[in-house]
Design an enzyme around this catalytic site. Structure first.
Site, PDB file in Angstrom:
ATOM      1  N   ARG A  36       3.323  -0.231  -9.201  1.00  9.63           N
ATOM      2  CA  ARG A  36       3.869   0.822  -8.777  1.00  9.63           C
ATOM      3  C   ARG A  36       4.758   1.332  -9.293  1.00  9.63           C
ATOM      4  O   ARG A  36       5.990   0.983  -9.740  1.00  9.63           O
ATOM      5  CB  ARG A  36       4.463   0.236  -7.216  1.00  9.63           C
ATOM      6  N   HIS A  52      -1.759   6.979  -3.463  1.00  8.01           N
ATOM      7  CA  HIS A  52      -1.549   5.572  -2.897  1.00  8.01           C
ATOM      8  C   HIS A  52      -3.015   5.068  -2.509  1.00  8.01           C
ATOM      9  O   HIS A  52      -3.255   4.916  -1.458  1.00  8.01           O
ATOM     10  CB  HIS A  52      -0.657   5.660  -1.867  1.00  8.01           C
ATOM     11  N   GLN A  90      -3.331   2.102  -0.071  1.00  8.19           N
ATOM     12  CA  GLN A  90      -3.042   2.249   1.352  1.00  8.19           C
ATOM     13  C   GLN A  90      -4.180   2.754   1.871  1.00  8.19           C
ATOM     14  O   GLN A  90      -4.625   2.411   3.175  1.00  8.19           O
ATOM     15  CB  GLN A  90      -1.822   3.301   1.580  1.00  8.19           C
ATOM     16  N   ARG A 133      -3.775  -4.013   5.263  1.00 10.01           N
ATOM     17  CA  ARG A 133      -3.415  -3.782   3.525  1.00 10.01           C
ATOM     18  C   ARG A 133      -3.850  -5.129   2.992  1.00 10.01           C
ATOM     19  O   ARG A 133      -4.362  -5.365   1.852  1.00 10.01           O
ATOM     20  CB  ARG A 133      -1.974  -3.702   3.666  1.00 10.01           C
ATOM     21  N   CYS A 179       1.724   4.905   7.205  1.00 10.75           N
ATOM     22  CA  CYS A 179       1.376   3.924   6.195  1.00 10.75           C
ATOM     23  C   CYS A 179       2.712   2.742   6.216  1.00 10.75           C
ATOM     24  O   CYS A 179       2.578   1.731   5.828  1.00 10.75           O
ATOM     25  CB  CYS A 179       1.473   4.838   4.766  1.00 10.75           C
ATOM     26  N   ASP A 181       3.753  10.710   7.570  1.00 13.98           N
ATOM     27  CA  ASP A 181       4.567   9.522   6.516  1.00 13.98           C
ATOM     28  C   ASP A 181       5.604  10.275   6.278  1.00 13.98           C
ATOM     29  O   ASP A 181       6.084  11.490   6.698  1.00 13.98           O
ATOM     30  CB  ASP A 181       3.724   9.690   5.163  1.00 13.98           C
TER      31      ASP A 181
END
Ligand code: CP
Ligand code: NVA
Length: 300
Positions: free
Chosen positions: A102, A129, A132, A287, A259, A219
């Site tokens: 990440r 991402h 996700q 996830r 998310c 988000d």
């Protein structure tokens, strides 16, 4: 599948295979059926940004799969002192069986994959991402039974989440709309690609974009790395919120996804968040299952 750098690299078939594997692993986990498919394997987890879900789902995922993981904060690695990613990739390839990273710059993830000899998994960059969105697609399929033809509307900043949602949604046959302020659109190349499908729209008009949606998604207004713009963004994004009005123009059985982490009364009202908390936390749980499916596909 060797790496997961971005969803654009995957075919529809590969995405569906990951979702099927995730469903199977979820069933096995719920029923106490062991699946130690990665016995003896070691995954490195490089983090240049904070994380709750990504870190824990990959660590628990490796444990469930019979392997182990190493948390490597880039603040503590030599990478944080300037050792170049090309060298880090070649060194870590001698110790590990895979890396989840990440970071900020997508090019860093691509360089790890180019110079390393082990699978590289993108755990979020400023650009995308993918992990996700695999969990999101899994959750949509779980709730709606099918994905093709469903309409997903994303409301807010055209950020890493938006980019991956557009690619994942369009690849699986969804209609995708994005409501964002002018100047905060998703990646231009991704939009161009999405428009070619004939199933994409983007406009600053929230209610127009949300009309008849099966899935509403939002988000944070300021992503990691944009903390300095947070106050300014609060003004720009004020009307880009999932609230009762947005739900009233969506399908009556529309689901709401986020998310996480969420900022109540910013991108989503506390009321809508709580009313849809079941799907939002199922999404967070997924996830784990989706990341395990990615690990099996890349490391086995
Ligand atoms: N959604 C997500 O990636 O959460 P974390 O930042 O907690 O990993
Ligand atoms: N857009 C957010 C997603 C967090 C999971 C960020 O990059 O901070």
């Amino acid at each position: 599948m060797k790496n997961l750098l971005k969803l654009m690299d995957l075919s529809e078939k590969e995405i569906v295979e990951i979702l099927n594997t995730a469903d199977q692993l979820k069933f096995e986990k719920k029923n106490g059926i062991p699946h130690r498919l990665l016995e003896g394997k070691v995954l490195g987890l490089i983090f240049a940004k904070s994380s709750t879900r990504t870190r824990v789902s990959f660590e628990v995922g490796m444990f469930d799969l019979g392997g182990t993981s190493l948390f490597l904060s880039s603040r503590d690695l030599q990478i944080g002192r300037g050792e170049i990613v090309q060298d880090t990739a070649r060194v870590l390839s001698r110790y590990l069986d895979g890396i989840m990273i990440r970071t900020f710059d997508q090019r860093e993830v691509e360089a790890l994959a180019e110079f390393g000899t082990i699978p590289i998994i993108n755990g979020l960059t400023d650009y995308c991402h993918p992990c996700q969105v695999l969990a999101d697609l899994m959750t949509i399929r779980e709730y709606k039974g099918n994905i093709k033809g469903r309409k997903l509307c994303y409301i807010g900043d055209g950020n890493n989440m938006t980019n991956s949602l557009i690619v994942g949604g369009i690849k699986l046959g969804m209609e995708v709309s994005v409501a964002c302020p002018a100047g905060y659109e998703p990646d231009a190349d991704i939009m161009k690609w999405a428009y070619e499908s004939g199933r994409f729209s983007c406009s600053p008009d929230v209610l127009e974009m949300a009309k008849n949606s099966d899935v509403l998604y939002t988000d944070v207004w300021a992503s990691m790395g944009q903390e300095g713009e947070a106050e300014e963004r609060k003004k720009v994004f004020k009307s880009y919120q999932i609230n009762d009005k947005v739900l009233s123009v969506s399908k009556p059985d529309a689901m709401v996804l986020h998310c996480l982490p969420a900022h109540r009364e910013e991108e989503i009202t506390a009321k809508v968040f709580e009313e849809h908390s079941r799907e939002i936390f199922d999404e967070a749980e997924n996830r784990l299952h989706a990341q395990k499916a990615v690990l099996v596909k890349c490391l086995l």
